[in-house]
Design an enzyme around this catalytic site. Sequence first.
Site, PDB file in Angstrom:
ATOM      1  N   SER A   1      -4.822  -6.692 -32.213  1.00 13.13           N
ATOM      2  CA  SER A   1      -4.910  -6.153 -30.849  1.00 13.13           C
ATOM      3  C   SER A   1      -3.635  -6.506 -30.085  1.00 13.13           C
ATOM      4  CB  SER A   1      -6.145  -6.770 -30.188  1.00 13.13           C
ATOM      5  OG  SER A   1      -5.926  -7.041 -28.836  1.00 13.13           O
TER       6      SER A   1
HETATM    7  N1  LIG Z   1      -6.351  -3.602 -20.582  1.00 15.22           N
HETATM    8  C1  LIG Z   1      -6.998  -4.474 -21.529  1.00 15.22           C
HETATM    9  C2  LIG Z   1      -7.173  -3.749 -22.847  1.00 15.22           C
HETATM   10  C3  LIG Z   1      -8.067  -4.549 -23.777  1.00 15.22           C
HETATM   11  C4  LIG Z   1      -8.514  -3.710 -24.975  1.00 15.22           C
HETATM   12  O1  LIG Z   1      -8.716  -2.492 -24.864  1.00 15.22           O
HETATM   13  N2  LIG Z   1      -8.665  -4.382 -26.103  1.00 15.22           N
HETATM   14  C5  LIG Z   1      -9.141  -3.677 -27.295  1.00 15.22           C
HETATM   15  C6  LIG Z   1      -8.400  -4.190 -28.503  1.00 15.22           C
HETATM   16  S1  LIG Z   1      -6.674  -3.841 -28.361  1.00 15.22           S
HETATM   17  C7  LIG Z   1     -10.620  -3.980 -27.471  1.00 15.22           C
HETATM   18  O2  LIG Z   1     -11.033  -5.097 -27.310  1.00 15.22           O
HETATM   19  N3  LIG Z   1     -11.403  -2.967 -27.795  1.00 15.22           N
HETATM   20  C8  LIG Z   1     -12.803  -3.117 -28.036  1.00 15.22           C
HETATM   21  C9  LIG Z   1     -13.650  -2.370 -27.055  1.00 15.22           C
HETATM   22  O3  LIG Z   1     -13.108  -1.750 -26.114  1.00 15.22           O
HETATM   23  O4  LIG Z   1     -14.874  -2.371 -27.218  1.00 15.22           O
HETATM   24  C10 LIG Z   1      -6.180  -5.752 -21.697  1.00 15.22           C
HETATM   25  O5  LIG Z   1      -4.957  -5.695 -21.504  1.00 15.22           O
HETATM   26  O6  LIG Z   1      -6.757  -6.809 -21.990  1.00 15.22           O
END
Ligand SMILES: N[C@@H](CCC(=O)N[C@@H](CS)C(=O)NCC(=O)O)C(=O)O
Length: 219
Positions: free
Chosen positions: A11
Amino acid sequence: MGIDLYVNKFSTPSRAALMTVRQLQASVNIAINIKYLDLPANEHMTPEFLKINPAHTVPAISDNGFNLWESRAILAYLCNQYSPESSLYPTDPKTRALVDRSLNFDNTIMTAFREVLAAKYFSGVDPPEDKVTAFHNNLKVLDALIGRSKYLIGNHLTIADFSLGAIIANYHWFDFSFSGYPNIERWYSTLRELPYFAEINEFSKEERDIGWFTSKQNK
Ligand SMILES: N[C@@H](CCC(=O)N[C@@H](CS)C(=O)NCC(=O)O)C(=O)O
């Protein structure tokens, strides 16, 4: 007890948090328990994790009952709380504003990456011309912003370098050439000299694809 930091190693924002922690730990004593969540196995959807982050994203932290998600907020919090004088998140209002601007602008660079390089990779279809134009225009802006500076904001490493550096690492995963953007290329080479940068951000294509698409492979 320490701080629980929930991440997934593929991530992008998790990698920014991991770099921030490694850099802070070089000068201050903070105990961090890194908890790797396997996203394809839905480890971020457990009732325990949803209590910490109802938006079920990584990175997230739990600092003795204080829960926080959104990577840029986490990077700033860790500096403010554990190393308030650190040049990683400068206290001078104007310099801090430039760091904040970069932390916001990097969302645009991340969107450009998703809409052009990742979209093509996943769908096999060429992205629309307006997205490709915006993609290059944003990289041009970034290249000019970096200019002759060593880091994004002058000559001091800041959390903006970690957030954007993790994103630009993604471009490299897709073999994007920055030869038309010499300042980005030089800045990224400088970041790669950090002792933890490659370990956190660089994977083979096979490893990356396994990590993205299959469960129980990404710890
Ligand atoms: N804007 C957030 C984005 C976080 C994000 O989208 N993380 C993804 C992995 S890169 C995630 O956890 N996805 C799982 C989900 O949305 O359920 C940040 O910068 O922390």
